[in-house]
Write a protein that holds these residues in place. Sequence first.
Motif, short mmCIF file in Angstrom:
data_model
loop_
_atom_site.label_atom_id
_atom_site.label_comp_id
_atom_site.label_asym_id
_atom_site.label_seq_id
_atom_site.Cartn_x
_atom_site.Cartn_y
_atom_site.Cartn_z
N LEU A 85 0.82 -1.21 0.00
CA LEU A 85 0.00 0.00 0.00
C LEU A 85 0.86 1.26 0.00
CD1 LEU A 85 -2.85 -0.99 2.48
CD2 LEU A 85 -3.04 -0.65 0.00
N ASP A 86 2.01 1.19 0.66
CA ASP A 86 2.91 2.35 0.67
C ASP A 86 3.47 2.61 -0.74
OD1 ASP A 86 4.00 4.49 2.09
OD2 ASP A 86 5.87 3.41 2.47
N TYR A 87 3.75 1.55 -1.49
CA TYR A 87 4.18 1.72 -2.89
C TYR A 87 3.08 2.42 -3.69
CZ TYR A 87 8.28 -1.35 -2.53
OH TYR A 87 9.48 -1.91 -2.22
N LEU A 88 1.85 1.97 -3.52
CA LEU A 88 0.73 2.58 -4.24
C LEU A 88 0.55 4.04 -3.84
CD1 LEU A 88 -1.88 -0.33 -4.08
CD2 LEU A 88 -0.44 0.35 -6.02
N ARG A 89 0.73 4.34 -2.55
CA ARG A 89 0.63 5.72 -2.07
C ARG A 89 1.67 6.59 -2.75
NH1 ARG A 89 3.55 8.96 1.10
NH2 ARG A 89 4.98 7.29 1.62
N ALA A 138 1.77 3.30 8.28
CA ALA A 138 0.32 3.05 8.30
C ALA A 138 -0.46 4.36 8.27
CB ALA A 138 -0.05 2.24 9.54
N LEU A 139 -0.03 5.35 9.03
CA LEU A 139 -0.72 6.64 9.02
C LEU A 139 -0.63 7.31 7.66
CD1 LEU A 139 0.25 8.03 12.53
CD2 LEU A 139 -2.02 7.27 11.77
N ARG A 140 0.51 7.24 7.02
CA ARG A 140 0.65 7.81 5.68
C ARG A 140 -0.29 7.13 4.69
NH1 ARG A 140 7.19 8.05 4.99
NH2 ARG A 140 7.53 10.04 6.03
N VAL A 141 -0.32 5.81 4.73
CA VAL A 141 -1.16 5.03 3.83
C VAL A 141 -2.64 5.37 4.05
CG1 VAL A 141 -2.02 2.67 3.46
CG2 VAL A 141 0.42 3.13 3.37
N LEU A 142 -3.07 5.33 5.31
CA LEU A 142 -4.48 5.59 5.60
C LEU A 142 -4.87 7.02 5.23
CD1 LEU A 142 -4.97 3.67 8.95
CD2 LEU A 142 -5.68 2.99 6.66
N ARG A 143 -4.02 7.99 5.55
CA ARG A 143 -4.31 9.38 5.20
C ARG A 143 -4.45 9.53 3.69
NH1 ARG A 143 0.09 13.41 6.80
NH2 ARG A 143 1.06 12.45 5.00
N HIS A 144 -3.53 8.92 2.95
CA HIS A 144 -3.57 9.01 1.49
C HIS A 144 -4.88 8.46 0.94
CE1 HIS A 144 -2.33 8.69 -2.70
NE2 HIS A 144 -2.69 7.43 -2.67
N PHE A 145 -5.22 7.24 1.31
CA PHE A 145 -6.38 6.60 0.73
C PHE A 145 -7.68 7.23 1.23
CE2 PHE A 145 -3.20 3.31 -0.19
CZ PHE A 145 -3.44 3.20 -1.56
N VAL A 146 -7.76 7.62 2.48
CA VAL A 146 -8.96 8.27 3.00
C VAL A 146 -9.16 9.63 2.33
CG1 VAL A 146 -9.96 9.34 5.06
CG2 VAL A 146 -9.02 7.04 5.18
N THR A 147 -8.09 10.38 2.14
CA THR A 147 -8.18 11.68 1.48
C THR A 147 -8.67 11.54 0.04
OG1 THR A 147 -6.41 12.56 2.87
CG2 THR A 147 -6.86 13.74 0.84
#
Length: 106
Positions: free
Chosen positions: A29-33, A89-98
């Motif tokens: 998920l971090d790669y996708l972010r 995890a916070l970076r990934v969640l922030r990215h996808f939620v935004t």
Amino acid sequence: MIERDRKGGAAWARFAFPTWWRYDVLRGLDYLRRAGIAPDERVAEAIELVASKRDGDGRWSLEIRHPGRMPVETDEGAGRPSRWNTLRALRVLRHFVTLVAAASAR
């Protein structure tokens, strides 16, 4: 489906840092972010998995430690909160939620 890797185990669903040459859901998920990929139904299960692993203090644990020599210790060991897994995890969640919120607003 995500709980099992090709060999029938669950190592792919356990978060490590450093990941060295291994791959897990959080790393994927971090790669996708970093690539700026917008979320769709194919990543929903992975995002849910990341969100479900957050502890009561809002942190993510180091679930597995792969062999390798770290010049500087970055965490307190497997089973303990991990600042690096928490950051990722916070970076990934922030990215996808935004991105989901922006798409819903249209």
